[in-house]
Design a protein around this motif. Structure first.
Motif, mmCIF file in Angstrom:
data_model
loop_
_atom_site.group_PDB
_atom_site.id
_atom_site.type_symbol
_atom_site.label_atom_id
_atom_site.label_comp_id
_atom_site.label_asym_id
_atom_site.label_seq_id
_atom_site.Cartn_x
_atom_site.Cartn_y
_atom_site.Cartn_z
ATOM 1 N N ARG A 187 0.792 -1.214 -0.184
ATOM 2 C CA ARG A 187 0.068 0.017 0.021
ATOM 3 C C ARG A 187 1.047 1.198 -0.004
ATOM 4 O O ARG A 187 0.309 2.235 -0.541
ATOM 5 C CB ARG A 187 -0.987 -0.102 1.122
ATOM 6 C CG ARG A 187 -1.961 -1.218 1.116
ATOM 7 C CD ARG A 187 -2.891 -0.980 -0.115
ATOM 8 N NE ARG A 187 -3.710 0.439 0.165
ATOM 9 C CZ ARG A 187 -4.889 0.616 0.917
ATOM 10 N NH1 ARG A 187 -5.214 -0.367 1.611
ATOM 11 N NH2 ARG A 187 -5.450 1.826 1.066
ATOM 12 N N ASN A 188 1.898 1.134 0.548
ATOM 13 C CA ASN A 188 2.705 2.583 0.648
ATOM 14 C C ASN A 188 4.427 2.181 0.664
ATOM 15 O O ASN A 188 5.191 2.076 1.666
ATOM 16 C CB ASN A 188 2.644 3.197 2.219
ATOM 17 C CG ASN A 188 3.403 4.350 2.287
ATOM 18 O OD1 ASN A 188 3.875 4.941 1.188
ATOM 19 N ND2 ASN A 188 3.765 4.837 3.492
ATOM 20 N N ARG A 222 -2.988 -0.481 9.868
ATOM 21 C CA ARG A 222 -4.288 -0.508 8.829
ATOM 22 C C ARG A 222 -4.348 0.776 8.123
ATOM 23 O O ARG A 222 -4.861 0.840 7.258
ATOM 24 C CB ARG A 222 -5.543 -0.349 10.058
ATOM 25 C CG ARG A 222 -5.728 -1.676 10.675
ATOM 26 C CD ARG A 222 -6.891 -1.621 11.607
ATOM 27 N NE ARG A 222 -6.749 -0.872 12.794
ATOM 28 C CZ ARG A 222 -7.546 0.097 13.183
ATOM 29 N NH1 ARG A 222 -8.468 0.634 12.478
ATOM 30 N NH2 ARG A 222 -7.083 0.836 14.320
ATOM 31 N N ALA A 223 -3.547 1.602 8.476
ATOM 32 C CA ALA A 223 -3.289 2.867 7.719
ATOM 33 C C ALA A 223 -1.667 3.122 7.227
ATOM 34 O O ALA A 223 -1.053 3.853 8.095
ATOM 35 C CB ALA A 223 -3.811 4.023 8.285
ATOM 36 N N TYR A 225 0.065 4.719 5.237
ATOM 37 C CA TYR A 225 0.521 6.083 4.977
ATOM 38 C C TYR A 225 0.819 6.843 6.377
ATOM 39 O O TYR A 225 1.240 8.036 6.224
ATOM 40 C CB TYR A 225 -0.395 6.810 3.871
ATOM 41 C CG TYR A 225 0.026 6.423 2.469
ATOM 42 C CD1 TYR A 225 1.015 7.020 1.854
ATOM 43 C CD2 TYR A 225 -0.706 5.626 1.734
ATOM 44 C CE1 TYR A 225 1.566 6.775 0.594
ATOM 45 C CE2 TYR A 225 -0.383 5.008 0.437
ATOM 46 C CZ TYR A 225 0.642 5.896 -0.192
ATOM 47 O OH TYR A 225 0.978 5.544 -1.343
ATOM 48 N N LEU A 226 0.402 6.406 7.299
ATOM 49 C CA LEU A 226 0.429 7.122 8.573
ATOM 50 C C LEU A 226 1.811 8.108 8.789
ATOM 51 O O LEU A 226 2.001 9.012 9.028
ATOM 52 C CB LEU A 226 -0.242 6.414 9.773
ATOM 53 C CG LEU A 226 -0.306 7.078 11.109
ATOM 54 C CD1 LEU A 226 -1.203 8.404 10.986
ATOM 55 C CD2 LEU A 226 -0.814 6.188 12.105
ATOM 56 N N ARG A 261 -7.225 5.854 9.001
ATOM 57 C CA ARG A 261 -6.985 6.556 7.827
ATOM 58 C C ARG A 261 -7.368 8.078 7.834
ATOM 59 O O ARG A 261 -7.457 8.867 6.802
ATOM 60 C CB ARG A 261 -7.566 5.773 6.586
ATOM 61 C CG ARG A 261 -9.206 5.559 6.977
ATOM 62 C CD ARG A 261 -9.364 4.378 5.696
ATOM 63 N NE ARG A 261 -10.931 4.077 5.961
ATOM 64 C CZ ARG A 261 -11.967 4.920 5.150
ATOM 65 N NH1 ARG A 261 -11.862 5.763 4.510
ATOM 66 N NH2 ARG A 261 -13.293 4.421 5.421
ATOM 67 N N CYS A 264 -4.928 10.478 7.189
ATOM 68 C CA CYS A 264 -4.229 10.179 6.014
ATOM 69 C C CYS A 264 -4.841 11.042 4.671
ATOM 70 O O CYS A 264 -4.144 11.475 3.994
ATOM 71 C CB CYS A 264 -3.775 8.835 5.779
ATOM 72 S SG CYS A 264 -2.769 8.227 7.168
ATOM 73 N N GLY A 265 -6.246 10.468 5.005
ATOM 74 C CA GLY A 265 -6.983 10.990 3.784
ATOM 75 C C GLY A 265 -7.301 12.527 3.749
ATOM 76 O O GLY A 265 -6.988 13.230 4.594
ATOM 77 N N LYS A 297 -16.791 5.750 10.722
ATOM 78 C CA LYS A 297 -16.731 5.500 9.206
ATOM 79 C C LYS A 297 -17.859 6.351 8.571
ATOM 80 O O LYS A 297 -17.628 6.822 7.314
ATOM 81 C CB LYS A 297 -17.137 3.989 8.834
ATOM 82 C CG LYS A 297 -16.942 3.951 7.254
ATOM 83 C CD LYS A 297 -17.139 2.233 7.158
ATOM 84 C CE LYS A 297 -17.114 2.029 5.537
ATOM 85 N NZ LYS A 297 -17.327 0.460 5.438
ATOM 86 N N THR A 300 -16.507 9.292 6.341
ATOM 87 C CA THR A 300 -16.042 9.153 4.887
ATOM 88 C C THR A 300 -16.958 8.479 4.150
ATOM 89 O O THR A 300 -16.589 7.956 3.020
ATOM 90 C CB THR A 300 -14.777 8.175 5.337
ATOM 91 O OG1 THR A 300 -14.835 7.086 5.728
ATOM 92 C CG2 THR A 300 -13.795 9.201 5.785
#
Length: 393
Positions: A187-188, A222-223, A225-226, A261, A264-265, A297, A300
């Protein structure tokens, strides 16, 4: 390369004295490495050239090791008052490095498979790159990474021991499970380019905000890109959610820990959904807080799905706002499931969502119960009756 080997074999048909043989071979080794670097084709990339150079060095290093063994054998012969025998290179099994060969034989020699100079897939480089081989063993999906611009060339430039292994050990040190390493890199992959000091500073910041070590490991797993975001950006995100929702620091940590996330988003969908809940759907501030704490959730969720479920609940099923805020999990359910079950209850005369009346049906049981439990305990019917009713819709 073949020309250099042939010249070496011609010049050293017979080995020189033992005290100069090692020096000669070592000099020839440096010369061959220099020629290899200088004669690289223009389309050979730096990782390919480095790999070829390592192969050549390994080949000639083995030659030096064999010579040292012969030298030790000669010393033992001198100690035993025996005259050292002349080394018969022609009797050695296999290809002799000092034997003269023809140009045709030199051209036919292929010490290792060639590396494709250009390829549309990383599969062709896995056998030639230790980094790619190790990533595949970790469970990284290279076919996903090669679809992203410049990621493939970035991975080929990385050295596993100096670039990849330290960051994997860092993930292990903060508590990330082995089974999540492949997912994180898939993912990253840009995580592998971050400085170790920067990564540690970001983890230390999260811990300073009273996130436990287990929570930080779960959030990173789970994220992925954190850890790519700076400390300043992480601090701004936490402040945004605390201010916009009017939450305490403890509740803010709860929301972020359940849905990491959010850090991150993009914040635009979050801002839009908050406006939709307040203006279009008509929820109060305390009701929005309760909904977000129960179902983060929803921040988002697709705006169209959110309004579609609300309109059906409020306008068709006549469910008031406070009941929807009490059971916000209904916004996570599929609209088709809610519609089919409501119509089935309405057909049976059991569509009653007022808790003050008899035969009350809660939104939680309506949206979350399995079909068998919904039919037998809520609708007081058989699953076969419900399946037959679905065919009529």
């Amino acid at each position: 390369m073949a020309f250099c080997c042939r010249q070496l074999r011609i010049k050293h048909r017979l080995l020189p004295p033992l005290n100069t043989a090692a020096l000669t071979i070592s000099t020839q080794l440096r010369h061959c490495c220099t020629v290899t670097r200088a004669r690289q084709p223009p389309n050979v990339t730096w990782p390919q050239a480095k790999y070829q150079q390592r192969q050549h060095i390994r080949f000639y290093s083995d030659l030096i090791v064999k010579h040292q063994e012969n030298k030790e054998n000669a010393k033992e012969a001198v100690l035993l008052n025996e005259s050292p025998t002349t080394l018969d290179l022609d009797a050695a099994p296999g290809l002799n490095a000092l034997e003269e060969i023809s140009d045709e034989e030199a051209v036919s020699l292929t010490p290792f498979p060639p590396i494709p100079p250009v390829s549309a897939t990383l599969r062709n480089y896995v056998d030639h790159s230790e980094t790619l081989t190790k990533l595949v063993e970790l469970g990284v999906n290279l076919w996903k990474l090669e679809q992203r611009p410049n990621v493939g060339s970035m991975l080929l430039r990385l050295d596993f021991h100096t670039d990849v292994a330290p960051r994997l050990l860092f993930l292990k040190s903060i508590g990330v499970d082995n089974s999540r390493l492949g997912y994180i890199i898939t993912r990253n992959p840009f995580f592998l380019m971050e400085e170790m000091e920067t990564l540690q500073a970001r983890v230390n910041y999260l811990k300073s905000k009273r996130f436990t070590a287990e929570t930080v490991a779960s959030m990173v797993s789970r994220a992925p890109y954190l850890l790519n975001f700076s400390v300043k950006r992480l601090d701004n995100r936490l402040g945004f959610f605390q201010q916009q929702l009017g939450l305490s620091p403890s509740n803010t940590r709860t929301i972020v820990a359940r849905l990491p996330r959010l850090l991150c988003g993009s914040l635009e969908p979050v801002k839009e959904n908050l406006k939709v809940c307040e203006i279009e759907l008509g929820f109060k501030a305390n009701e929005i807080q309760h909904i977000v704490l129960a179902v983060p959730k929803i921040l988002t969720t697709n705006k169209q799905k959110l309004t579609q479920i609300f309109n059906f609940l409020h306008n068709t099923m006549k469910v008031p706002h406070h009941l929807m805020a009490k059971f916000p999990q209904v916004f996570n359910a599929k609209f088709l499931r809610i519609r089919e079950r409501h119509l089935f209850l309405q057909y049976l005369g059991r569509a009653n969502y007022d808790p003050d009346q008899a035969n009350y049906v809660s939104l939680e049981r309506l949206a979350s119960s399995p079909d068998e439990i919904f039919c037998t305990e809520v609708a007081l019917a058989t699953p076969e009756d419900f399946y037959l009713f679905q065919k009529t819709l």
